[in-house]
Design an enzyme around this catalytic site. Structure first.
Site, PDB file in Angstrom:
ATOM      1  NE  ARG A  88      42.308  41.105  50.787  1.00  0.00           N
ATOM      2  CZ  ARG A  88      41.872  41.185  49.531  1.00  0.00           C
ATOM      3  NH1 ARG A  88      42.328  40.340  48.609  1.00  0.00           N
ATOM      4  NH2 ARG A  88      40.996  42.094  49.187  1.00  0.00           N
ATOM      5  CG  HIS A 118      38.288  45.979  48.751  1.00  0.00           C
ATOM      6  ND1 HIS A 118      37.159  45.716  48.014  1.00  0.00           N
ATOM      7  CD2 HIS A 118      39.191  45.014  48.420  1.00  0.00           C
ATOM      8  CE1 HIS A 118      37.365  44.635  47.261  1.00  0.00           C
ATOM      9  NE2 HIS A 118      38.580  44.186  47.508  1.00  0.00           N
ATOM     10  CG  HIS A 125      39.947  47.876  45.324  1.00  0.00           C
ATOM     11  ND1 HIS A 125      40.098  48.544  44.130  1.00  0.00           N
ATOM     12  CD2 HIS A 125      40.174  46.573  45.055  1.00  0.00           C
ATOM     13  CE1 HIS A 125      40.393  47.676  43.184  1.00  0.00           C
ATOM     14  NE2 HIS A 125      40.449  46.465  43.713  1.00  0.00           N
ATOM     15  NE  ARG A 145      43.818  45.500  46.204  1.00  0.00           N
ATOM     16  CZ  ARG A 145      42.989  44.462  46.176  1.00  0.00           C
ATOM     17  NH1 ARG A 145      42.236  44.203  47.223  1.00  0.00           N
ATOM     18  NH2 ARG A 145      42.891  43.700  45.110  1.00  0.00           N
ATOM     19  CD  GLU A 189      43.772  40.766  40.940  1.00  0.00           C
ATOM     20  OE1 GLU A 189      42.655  41.119  40.571  1.00  0.00           O
ATOM     21  OE2 GLU A 189      43.962  40.130  41.989  1.00  0.00           O
TER      22      GLU A 189
HETATM   23  C1  SIN Z   1      39.760  43.116  42.511  1.00  0.00           C
HETATM   24  O1  SIN Z   1      39.246  42.455  41.622  1.00  0.00           O
HETATM   25  O2  SIN Z   1      40.435  44.118  42.319  1.00  0.00           O
HETATM   26  C2  SIN Z   1      39.528  42.705  43.942  1.00  0.00           C
HETATM   27  C3  SIN Z   1      40.318  41.531  44.226  1.00  0.00           C
HETATM   28  C4  SIN Z   1      40.666  41.476  45.680  1.00  0.00           C
HETATM   29  O3  SIN Z   1      40.152  42.251  46.491  1.00  0.00           O
HETATM   30  O4  SIN Z   1      41.534  40.672  46.012  1.00  0.00           O
END
Ligand code: SIN
Length: 531
Positions: A387, A352, A245, A291, A128
């Site tokens: 985060r 989020h 998010h 993010r 990610e």
């Molecule tokens: C996601 O699956 O994008 C959310 C994961 C997260 O908020 O850490």
């Protein structure tokens, strides 16, 4: 006018049925369940939640849980990525504990039966944003939270020391003289109060996304834990830091369903209405930037184009991979007529995750004796100003467990008597849905990814005006308490956002666009500062 009551209700406790336990846990996400299981090894536990056990942000978590378990990964790399993403605001000791103990706790999840996805028998890690390695464990493709919840709930169900109270809304902590001795609940099925007295209490009641018009969070995320700890005298840190998010489904009438960051980790691309990729114009790391950077870039792209959404494109990916990795996303999009193998998904950012919260030490202790906090409700310092993806389940797992291991001294029973509200109720007729919609719009407009002083000052004035009659009211139903909690916490977020005169991570001030070395510290608010 005081900002907040110390209690939300006037109650003669001698008339309220009493239950006693060693440990009271409020909240049934990963942090609450982990705390309950750890505490149950040493005595009785009451685990209370306002809805059903599985209804938490944890259950809806898709992407996964980050832990340095892959062969090419190390704890130091995980720490490095977390600190870099946190833009100078992480607490290094807490980050190290999370990364080190997270590996052990994830091993325990596997031993308990969480069936993380595997390829050829080996755990398959995804990537990610801002992770330098493929480090995210996932289950059932994109239903990781559900798989973890299911297993932990199963374990609590089998534990004779844990007594579960579903549909019990925690109104207030039973606190006085700097000590917490349990909580007062509304049993929402029967509309009656009960009180639970405990040697120690763990607040693990999750987040506050419902303060915002656009959110990935379920309806239960109404800021209750922050507000009740604040009323009990706990200190709140970094409440200006809400994470947006980047990719939630944006379709009229559809829920703001999360489209996991793992989709970008597997190669999905962000495109604008013209079909062009745009992330490289904002950041060298493109779609896998931290993010905060991706969300802010999307907002900038939308402001420049005047469009209402951008798109997440998975059409170039192997259809078998998409179907295997993202079955939930695929089926939810299909419900709204989008075949993600053939059409890009309309998305935009939404509130989020709260990175601030109730200030705790590494053992989850708050400044209020015998009161602990864990998970999203708590501020441990692991997230800093932004985060790192999939560190939230890990934080809840590690610090929830630590909270459950607490062994504080028993400070005796709560002095029976009345809980008192300070302001007399106005008796005004209140349309709670209308207040709720107004709050969501206000927060979305003025507490979003970009803030400035005039709009923050306007927000504080508006919240004060609403609070004069809404906080004074005495409710007897969950929605009334929830709106009171959300108003209190929205005020805390706004005050903190006004204090931080710089831009860093998820907090961007258009009137203070630079990062200021003087602000390489946490904002901090307590009830004594607000009266
Ligand atoms: C996601 O699956 O994008 C959310 C994961 C997260 O908020 O850490």
């Amino acid at each position: 006018m005081p900002m907040q009551e110390r209690f939300l209700v006037d109650v003669d406790l001698s008339t309220v049925p009493l239950f006693r336990t060693r440990c009271l846990v409020i909240g049934s996400g990963i942090a609450g369940l982990s705390a309950a299981l750890a505490a149950a090894a040493k005595g009785s536990v009451i685990l209370a939640c306002k809805s059903e056990l599985g209804e938490s942000n944890t259950t809806y978590a898709q992407g996964g849980i980050a832990a340095a378990l892959a062969d090419d990964d190390t704890v130091d790399l995980h720490i490095e990525d977390t600190l870099r993403s946190g833009c100078g605001l992480c607490d290094a000791e807490a980050v190290r504990l999370m990364a080190v103990e997270g590996r052990e706790r994830c091993g325990e999840l596997i031993a308990m039966g969480v069936d993380f996805d595997r390829v050829d028998g080996r755990i398959s890690f995804t990537r990610e944003g801002a992770h330098s390695r493929r480090r995210i464990l996932h289950a059932d493709g994109d239903a990781t939270g559900r798989a973890i919840s299911r297993t932990l709930i199963g374990a609590t169900g089998h534990n004779p020391n844990i007594h579960v109270l579903e549909n019990h809304f925690a109104i207030d902590l039973l606190h006085g003289d700097g000590v917490c001795r349990g909580a007062l609940f509304l049993d929402t099925r029967y509309g009656r109060y009960i009180r639970v007295e405990a040697v120690f209490t763990v607040v693990a009641s999750g987040g506050l996304g419902q303060v915002f018009r656009e959110t990935t969070n379920p309806a239960v995320a109404t800021a209750d834990g922050y507000a009740m700890c604040f009323r009990a005298g706990a200190r709140m840190r970094d409440m200006e830091y809400i994470q947006f998010h980047p990719t939630t489904l944006y379709l009229a009438g559809a829920p703001r369903f999360l489209i996991s960051e793992a989709a970008r980790g597997e190669g999905a691309l962000l495109i604008n209405q013209a079909g062009e990729r745009f992330m490289q114009r904002y950041s060298d790391e493109g779609e896998l930037s931290p993010r905060d950077v991706v969300s802010q870039s999307i907002f900038r792209e939308l402001a420049a184009s005047g469009d209402t959404c951008v798109y997440l494109d998975l059409r170039h990916l192997d259809p078998e991979l998409v179907a295997r990795r993202f079955p939930t996303i695929m089926s939810v999009c299909a419900e709204y007529g989008i075949n993600i193998l053939e059409a890009p998904i309309p998305v935009r950012p939404a509130a989020h995750y709260m990175m601030g919260g109730v200030a705790t030490d590494v053992n989850a202790a708050t400044g209020v004796e015998n009161l602990y906090a864990a998970g999203e409700a708590a501020f441990t310092g692991v997230h800093g100003a932004n985060r790192l993806a999939s560190n939230s389940l890990l934080e809840g797992l590690v610090f929830g467990h630590r909270a459950g291991l607490a062994e504080p001294a028993d400070r005796g029973a709560f002095a029976p008597g009345r809980l008192r509200k300070r302001l007399p109720a106005h008796g005004a007729k209140l349309d709670i849905d209308d207040i709720s919609r107004s709050l969501k719009s206000l927060a979305w407009r003025n507490l979003g990814a970009f803030r400035d002083e005039p709009s923050l000052v306007e927000t504080i004035e508006t919240l004060k005006a609403w609070s004069r009659y809404v906080l004074a009211e005495e409710f007897h139903m969950r929605p009334g308490f929830e709106i009171q909690n959300m108003l209190t916490v929205a005020r805390l977020m706004t005050e903190a956002a006004l204090l931080r005169t710089e831009s860093r991570g998820a907090h961007q001030r258009t009137d203070y666009p630079e990062t200021s070395p003087a602000w390489a510290r946490h904002s901090s608010l307590a009830i004594s500062d607000m009266e």
